[in-house]
Design an enzyme around this catalytic site. Structure first.
Site, PDB file in Angstrom:
ATOM      1  N   GLU A 131      35.400  32.729  40.748  1.00  0.00           N
ATOM      2  CA  GLU A 131      36.667  33.291  41.254  1.00  0.00           C
ATOM      3  C   GLU A 131      36.679  33.333  42.778  1.00  0.00           C
ATOM      4  OE1 GLU A 131      39.582  33.467  40.637  1.00  0.00           O
ATOM      5  OE2 GLU A 131      40.177  35.340  39.690  1.00  0.00           O
ATOM      6  N   THR A 185      46.967  31.561  45.083  1.00  0.00           N
ATOM      7  CA  THR A 185      46.556  32.968  45.224  1.00  0.00           C
ATOM      8  C   THR A 185      46.156  33.261  46.664  1.00  0.00           C
ATOM      9  OG1 THR A 185      45.868  33.120  42.924  1.00  0.00           O
ATOM     10  CG2 THR A 185      44.874  34.700  44.425  1.00  0.00           C
TER      11      THR A 185
HETATM   12  N1  HSE Z   1      44.783  40.583  41.942  1.00  0.00           N
HETATM   13  C1  HSE Z   1      44.869  39.212  42.323  1.00  0.00           C
HETATM   14  C2  HSE Z   1      46.069  39.017  43.227  1.00  0.00           C
HETATM   15  C3  HSE Z   1      45.022  38.377  41.097  1.00  0.00           C
HETATM   16  O1  HSE Z   1      47.137  39.496  42.853  1.00  0.00           O
HETATM   17  O2  HSE Z   1      45.936  38.419  44.285  1.00  0.00           O
HETATM   18  C4  HSE Z   1      45.179  36.919  41.350  1.00  0.00           C
HETATM   19  O3  HSE Z   1      43.979  36.261  41.215  1.00  0.00           O
END
Ligand code: HSE
Length: 313
Positions: A131, A185
């Site tokens: 990740e 992201t």
């Molecule tokens: N919590 C993370 C975000 C999840 O919203 O950026 C996405 O990987």
């Protein structure tokens, strides 16, 4: 001794409106498939990636599924080599935890193939290695629900990741619509505010606590009232065409609440019956199509299983 394994790792919805970086749940579909084979060639060799139009790296150390394997081989002193196929069954940049599913699938598969006997707690740090590559930060709100299954709260990250599994009402259903656009992201994190007003923080932590309490008490009214996000959604929703209309369509169909799935563009809604969840999906799709975009809809209960073995031989 087994030589080959094929596993499925599910998509996940993270943030769940009020719980940015600290909450997520797994869903039944879509999900990624990972195939591992024991090989004489040392290290990790990625032999095939399908479903992503050649956009993911074949170099194991740069790949979200490769990095966890390299880390496991190194830290656990594994001497055999591993060949891997990655079959992406969900789009990249969808907000459905695609990178987390690959990372979890790989770590889970190696654990099963070599009979390493690692617990989920022990597998989690390895999956997070993947990740980190994908999003440039350590957040476990897709990896943990994908690995544990069910609804997961990450209470904190220091000194270790404190994962709390939250029981959900049996008749809680999730609808997800994935509009056919892509959001990175990394980029969707860059646009977020670095600080927030105390009044917003108070609203947000009230809702986060309310959502957890609502789930445990099986109180759908409380769940619905708590599915509000005053911090992230107002900023990121601007990246999703027709977001306000999609959300209104979901709420008009009787959903308990609706917000962005992870960093988007997928949008999720929770409902207290399958019928409402299905109707919600149809309305969200119609609303999205008014903005000239098509969308894939998925309806399921919260997936309680996490990754599973498809074949071991
Ligand atoms: N919590 C993370 C975000 C999840 O919203 O950026 C996405 O990987």
């Amino acid at each position: 001794m087994k030589n080959e394994i094929r596993v499925f790792a599910p998509a996940s919805v993270s943030n769940i409106a009020c719980g940015f970086d600290v909450m997520g749940f797994a869903i039944d579909e879509p999900g990624d498939e990972i195939v591992l084979r024991i090989s004489e060639r040392p290290g990790v060799t990625i032999t095939k990636i399908t479903g992503e139009n050649g956009r993911l790296p074949l170099e194991a150390e740069l790949n979200t599924a490769g990095a966890p394997l390299l880390s496991m081989i190194d830290k656990l002193h594994i001497t055999c080599g591993i060949e891997m196929e990655i079959h992406k069954k969900m789009p990249l940049g969808s907000g459905l935890g695609s990178s987390a599913a690959s990372a979890v699938g790989a770590a889970f598969a190696l654990n099963e193939l070599l009979d390493l006997g690692l617990s989920k707690e022990e597998l989690l740090p390895f999956a997070i290695e993947g990740e980190k590559i994908a999003s440039g930060s350590v957040h476990a709100d897709n990896v943990a629900p994908c690995l544990y299954g069910g609804f997961v709260l990450i209470r904190g990250y220091n000194p270790i990741i404190d994962v709390v599994e939250i029981e959900v009402p049996e008749n809680l259903y999730c609808t997800v619509i994935h509009p056919q656009i892509e959001i990175s992201t990394k980029e969707a994190r860059k646009i977020l505010p670095k600080t927030i007003p105390l009044s917003d923080a108070i609203t947000q932590w009230g809702n986060t606590a309310g959502l957890v309490a609502g789930l445990l008490k099986k109180d759908f009214g409380l769940i619905g009232r708590s599915l509000q996000d005053v911090v992230i959604e107002p900023v990121r929703s601007m990246l999703i065409p027709g977001f306000d209309e999609i959300k209104k369509a979901a709420m008009d169909s009787g959903a308990l609440g609706c917000s962005i799935s992870g960093s988007g563009p997928s949008v999720f809604a929770l409902s207290s019956s399958l019928q409402t969840a299905v109707e919600t999906g149809k309305s969200m799709k119609t609303a999205l199509e008014r903005f000239g975009l098509s969308g894939e809809v998925y309806v399921s209960k919260i997936n309680k299983n996490g990754p599973r073995i498809i074949e071991l031989k």
